[in-house]
Design a protein around this motif. Structure first.
Motif, PDB file in Angstrom:
ATOM      1  N   HIS A  79      -5.387  23.773  -5.991  1.00 21.99           N
ATOM      2  CA  HIS A  79      -6.443  23.333  -5.186  1.00 21.99           C
ATOM      3  C   HIS A  79      -5.995  22.281  -4.394  1.00 21.99           C
ATOM      4  CE1 HIS A  79      -7.025  20.684  -8.581  1.00 21.99           C
ATOM      5  NE2 HIS A  79      -7.771  19.914  -7.610  1.00 21.99           N
ATOM      6  N   THR A  80      -6.817  21.854  -3.361  1.00 23.08           N
ATOM      7  CA  THR A  80      -6.570  20.787  -2.426  1.00 23.08           C
ATOM      8  C   THR A  80      -7.881  19.817  -2.489  1.00 23.08           C
ATOM      9  OG1 THR A  80      -5.273  21.998  -0.954  1.00 23.08           O
ATOM     10  CG2 THR A  80      -6.103  20.072  -0.208  1.00 23.08           C
ATOM     11  N   GLN A  81      -7.790  18.569  -2.586  1.00 20.83           N
ATOM     12  CA  GLN A  81      -8.691  17.551  -2.469  1.00 20.83           C
ATOM     13  C   GLN A  81      -8.618  16.251  -1.728  1.00 20.83           C
ATOM     14  OE1 GLN A  81      -8.749  16.845  -6.794  1.00 20.83           O
ATOM     15  NE2 GLN A  81      -8.112  14.999  -6.579  1.00 20.83           N
ATOM     16  N   THR A  82      -9.598  15.876  -1.479  1.00 20.70           N
ATOM     17  CA  THR A  82      -9.661  14.342  -0.783  1.00 20.70           C
ATOM     18  C   THR A  82      -9.881  13.581  -1.738  1.00 20.70           C
ATOM     19  OG1 THR A  82     -12.029  14.757  -0.040  1.00 20.70           O
ATOM     20  CG2 THR A  82     -10.163  15.349   1.483  1.00 20.70           C
ATOM     21  N   THR A  83      -9.547  12.259  -1.708  1.00 21.58           N
ATOM     22  CA  THR A  83      -9.654  11.076  -2.573  1.00 21.58           C
ATOM     23  C   THR A  83     -10.425  10.165  -1.833  1.00 21.58           C
ATOM     24  OG1 THR A  83      -7.938  11.720  -3.709  1.00 21.58           O
ATOM     25  CG2 THR A  83      -8.426   9.684  -4.183  1.00 21.58           C
ATOM     26  N   GLN A  84     -11.404   9.594  -2.798  1.00 20.19           N
ATOM     27  CA  GLN A  84     -12.001   8.433  -2.115  1.00 20.19           C
ATOM     28  C   GLN A  84     -11.219   7.081  -1.869  1.00 20.19           C
ATOM     29  OE1 GLN A  84     -15.299   7.081  -4.927  1.00 20.19           O
ATOM     30  NE2 GLN A  84     -16.384   5.704  -3.273  1.00 20.19           N
ATOM     31  N   ASN A  85     -11.487   6.795  -0.627  1.00 20.02           N
ATOM     32  CA  ASN A  85     -10.690   5.435   0.207  1.00 20.02           C
ATOM     33  C   ASN A  85      -9.499   5.901   0.369  1.00 20.02           C
ATOM     34  OD1 ASN A  85     -13.246   3.888  -0.698  1.00 20.02           O
ATOM     35  ND2 ASN A  85     -12.391   3.505  -2.657  1.00 20.02           N
ATOM     36  N   ILE A  86      -9.084   6.884   0.175  1.00 21.46           N
ATOM     37  CA  ILE A  86      -7.652   7.392   0.632  1.00 21.46           C
ATOM     38  C   ILE A  86      -7.756   8.358   1.682  1.00 21.46           C
ATOM     39  CG2 ILE A  86      -5.579   8.477  -0.091  1.00 21.46           C
ATOM     40  CD1 ILE A  86      -5.552   5.761  -1.112  1.00 21.46           C
ATOM     41  N   LEU A  87      -7.263   8.283   3.133  1.00 14.83           N
ATOM     42  CA  LEU A  87      -7.190   9.074   4.003  1.00 14.83           C
ATOM     43  C   LEU A  87      -6.161  10.250   3.740  1.00 14.83           C
ATOM     44  CD1 LEU A  87      -8.703   9.417   6.786  1.00 14.83           C
ATOM     45  CD2 LEU A  87      -6.706   8.468   7.664  1.00 14.83           C
ATOM     46  N   GLY A  88      -6.482  11.547   4.345  1.00  8.19           N
ATOM     47  CA  GLY A  88      -5.466  12.599   4.045  1.00  8.19           C
ATOM     48  C   GLY A  88      -6.073  13.326   2.846  1.00  8.19           C
ATOM     49  N   GLU A  89      -5.074  14.323   2.269  1.00  8.34           N
ATOM     50  CA  GLU A  89      -5.311  15.131   1.109  1.00  8.34           C
ATOM     51  C   GLU A  89      -4.289  15.076  -0.164  1.00  8.34           C
ATOM     52  OE1 GLU A  89      -7.455  18.747   3.670  1.00  8.34           O
ATOM     53  OE2 GLU A  89      -5.413  18.980   2.922  1.00  8.34           O
ATOM     54  N   GLU A  90      -4.692  15.568  -1.219  1.00  5.74           N
ATOM     55  CA  GLU A  90      -3.936  15.647  -1.993  1.00  5.74           C
ATOM     56  C   GLU A  90      -3.876  17.093  -2.554  1.00  5.74           C
ATOM     57  OE1 GLU A  90      -4.802  13.162  -5.620  1.00  5.74           O
ATOM     58  OE2 GLU A  90      -4.676  11.407  -4.275  1.00  5.74           O
ATOM     59  N   LEU A  92       0.007   8.616   4.953  1.00  7.52           N
ATOM     60  CA  LEU A  92      -0.627   8.197   6.455  1.00  7.52           C
ATOM     61  C   LEU A  92      -0.544   6.724   6.543  1.00  7.52           C
ATOM     62  CD1 LEU A  92      -3.543  10.806   6.449  1.00  7.52           C
ATOM     63  CD2 LEU A  92      -1.465  11.044   7.680  1.00  7.52           C
ATOM     64  N   GLU A  93      -0.199   6.023   7.544  1.00  7.74           N
ATOM     65  CA  GLU A  93       0.011   5.070   7.681  1.00  7.74           C
ATOM     66  C   GLU A  93      -1.485   3.919   7.482  1.00  7.74           C
ATOM     67  OE1 GLU A  93       0.924   3.494  11.594  1.00  7.74           O
ATOM     68  OE2 GLU A  93      -0.114   4.705  12.702  1.00  7.74           O
ATOM     69  N   GLU A  94      -2.380   4.591   7.868  1.00  7.02           N
ATOM     70  CA  GLU A  94      -3.850   4.051   7.481  1.00  7.02           C
ATOM     71  C   GLU A  94      -4.000   3.907   6.013  1.00  7.02           C
ATOM     72  OE1 GLU A  94      -4.642   6.463  11.036  1.00  7.02           O
ATOM     73  OE2 GLU A  94      -3.433   6.740   9.269  1.00  7.02           O
ATOM     74  N   ASN A  95      -3.286   4.205   5.002  1.00  9.40           N
ATOM     75  CA  ASN A  95      -3.427   4.017   3.735  1.00  9.40           C
ATOM     76  C   ASN A  95      -2.419   2.842   3.182  1.00  9.40           C
ATOM     77  OD1 ASN A  95      -5.284   6.186   3.413  1.00  9.40           O
ATOM     78  ND2 ASN A  95      -3.753   7.706   3.192  1.00  9.40           N
ATOM     79  N   TYR A  96      -1.734   2.413   3.971  1.00 10.49           N
ATOM     80  CA  TYR A  96      -0.778   1.262   3.479  1.00 10.49           C
ATOM     81  C   TYR A  96      -0.862   0.175   4.262  1.00 10.49           C
ATOM     82  CZ  TYR A  96       0.515   5.822   1.067  1.00 10.49           C
ATOM     83  OH  TYR A  96       0.520   6.734   0.449  1.00 10.49           O
ATOM     84  N   VAL A  97      -0.960  -1.186   3.721  1.00 11.74           N
ATOM     85  CA  VAL A  97      -1.002  -2.279   4.291  1.00 11.74           C
ATOM     86  C   VAL A  97       0.109  -3.230   3.717  1.00 11.74           C
ATOM     87  CG1 VAL A  97      -2.350  -4.319   4.914  1.00 11.74           C
ATOM     88  CG2 VAL A  97      -3.598  -1.985   4.666  1.00 11.74           C
ATOM     89  N   ARG A  98       0.783  -3.755   4.641  1.00 15.06           N
ATOM     90  CA  ARG A  98       1.552  -5.052   4.095  1.00 15.06           C
ATOM     91  C   ARG A  98       1.448  -6.407   4.915  1.00 15.06           C
ATOM     92  NH1 ARG A  98       7.158  -1.978   6.413  1.00 15.06           N
ATOM     93  NH2 ARG A  98       6.686  -2.042   8.837  1.00 15.06           N
ATOM     94  N   GLU A  99       2.016  -7.364   4.102  1.00 15.49           N
ATOM     95  CA  GLU A  99       1.936  -8.523   4.825  1.00 15.49           C
ATOM     96  C   GLU A  99       3.307  -8.965   5.468  1.00 15.49           C
ATOM     97  OE1 GLU A  99      -0.079 -13.019   3.511  1.00 15.49           O
ATOM     98  OE2 GLU A  99       0.820 -11.752   1.959  1.00 15.49           O
ATOM     99  N   ILE A 100       3.220  -9.563   6.975  1.00 15.32           N
ATOM    100  CA  ILE A 100       4.172  -9.773   7.671  1.00 15.32           C
ATOM    101  C   ILE A 100       4.130 -11.210   7.768  1.00 15.32           C
ATOM    102  CG2 ILE A 100       5.254  -9.420   9.684  1.00 15.32           C
ATOM    103  CD1 ILE A 100       5.660  -6.993   8.100  1.00 15.32           C
ATOM    104  N   HIS A 101       5.347 -12.010   7.504  1.00 21.31           N
ATOM    105  CA  HIS A 101       5.471 -13.551   7.555  1.00 21.31           C
ATOM    106  C   HIS A 101       6.309 -13.751   8.835  1.00 21.31           C
ATOM    107  CE1 HIS A 101       3.760 -13.839   3.461  1.00 21.31           C
ATOM    108  NE2 HIS A 101       4.772 -12.598   3.108  1.00 21.31           N
ATOM    109  N   SER A 102       5.783 -14.902   9.294  1.00 20.40           N
ATOM    110  CA  SER A 102       6.788 -15.220  10.451  1.00 20.40           C
ATOM    111  C   SER A 102       6.875 -16.747  10.669  1.00 20.40           C
ATOM    112  CB  SER A 102       5.774 -14.837  11.681  1.00 20.40           C
ATOM    113  OG  SER A 102       4.698 -14.985  12.149  1.00 20.40           O
ATOM    114  N   LEU A 103       7.890 -17.332  11.351  1.00 26.01           N
ATOM    115  CA  LEU A 103       7.973 -18.651  11.523  1.00 26.01           C
ATOM    116  C   LEU A 103       8.794 -18.874  12.979  1.00 26.01           C
ATOM    117  CD1 LEU A 103       9.967 -19.607   7.838  1.00 26.01           C
ATOM    118  CD2 LEU A 103       7.616 -20.533   8.616  1.00 26.01           C
ATOM    119  N   PRO A 104       8.386 -20.293  13.458  1.00 19.86           N
ATOM    120  CA  PRO A 104       9.100 -20.465  14.518  1.00 19.86           C
ATOM    121  C   PRO A 104      10.592 -20.731  14.719  1.00 19.86           C
ATOM    122  CG  PRO A 104       7.200 -21.829  14.051  1.00 19.86           C
ATOM    123  CD  PRO A 104       7.470 -21.233  13.000  1.00 19.86           C
ATOM    124  N   PRO A 105      11.318 -20.706  15.660  1.00 19.24           N
ATOM    125  CA  PRO A 105      12.737 -20.755  15.589  1.00 19.24           C
ATOM    126  C   PRO A 105      13.242 -21.714  14.393  1.00 19.24           C
ATOM    127  CG  PRO A 105      12.267 -20.649  17.875  1.00 19.24           C
ATOM    128  CD  PRO A 105      10.839 -20.701  16.983  1.00 19.24           C
TER     129      PRO A 105
END
Length: 260
Positions: free
Chosen positions: A102-113, A134-147
């Protein structure tokens, strides 16, 4: 002319003409303001329409992507296992083997299982679960510094962005695992292939390394909530040792056969 106060009466025709010109000027200013307001509203309407169009387009793309993953899972995994189950039941007269999907959707997760469950004559159960990535389901933190040498502590900044998890520098299209009732099993990955829109399937076997303080049954498959982090540590020194091999349906059939 009808004002009661002498200070507010118009003294002559020149003043009357000047007053009428002032009315025309005020009307002109109002017209400009109205035109400006209308243009601003039209711009907002157009922006909203573009956003809705992009949103609808993304929704269609996600739906098409999920249908493709579902179709690939069926042809590569489900149908061969279904044939195996049918052939086994023909030749074995005892308790029948059953396979469900069977195929189902999961709460707070875009796409299918996609879930495949196999009930064995031994009364054990083997599950296979595949999730679209799907990229909508994954978030990462990007750190940046000046030269270098041109910043202070306060210049440090970070931001969050959506991303597609990768394995060996290839985007992951879908991932999941096969597991028995003791959670013994392995992972199944579908990686992007630039020469094939349907991607390329792999199996991932995981074991405890010398650095691990855990005692997980071996081999094991990472669960969905573990995969984003653990998939990045393949080939690195970590508490788990992972081996990525090309997909082989016989590996899955052998796993099931050992538990019949």
């Amino acid at each position: 002319m009808l004002e009661k106060s002498t200070s507010k009466r118009i003294a002559n025709w020149e003043a009357v003409i000047k007053c009428l010109n002032g009315v025309d000027s005020a009307n002109s200013n109002i017209t400009e303001l109205v035109d400006r307001a209308v243009l601003k509203r039209l711009s907002k309407d157009l922006s909203k329409q573009i956003q809705e169009t992009e949103k609808d387009k993304r929704k269609r793309n996600i739906n098409d992507f999920c249908r493709m993953i579902e179709s690939q899972t069926e042809s590569v995994i489900y149908l061969p296992l279904s044939q195996f189950v049918d052939q086994f039941n023909i030749k074995y007269s005892g308790n029948r083997m059953q396979i469900y999907r069977h195929t189902q959707t999961t709460q707070n997760i875009l796409g299918e299982e996609i879930h495949i469950q196999i009930e064995l004559p031994s009364e054990e159960t083997v599950i296979i679960e595949i999730q679209t990535v799907l990229e909508e389901n994954y978030v990462r933190e990007i750190h940046s510094l000046p030269p270098y040498n041109n910043y202070t502590f306060h210049d440090y900044s970070s931001k969050c962005e959506h991303y597609i998890p990768q394995c060996n520098a290839r985007n992951i299209m879908a991932w999941g695992r096969i597991a028995d009732t003791e959670k013994k099993g392995f992972n199944i990955l579908l990686l992007e292939n630039k020469n094939d829109i349907y991607g390329e399937w792999f199996l991932l076997f995981n074991r405890n390394s010398a650095l691990s303080r855990e005692n997980r049954v071996e081999p094991f498959g990472f669960e969905f909530n573990e995969l984003p982090e653990q998939i990045q540590e393949i080939g690195m020194l970590s508490k788990y040792s992972s081996e990525l091999i090309p997909f082989d349906i016989n590996k899955i059939i052998d796993f099931i056969s050992e538990r019949i």
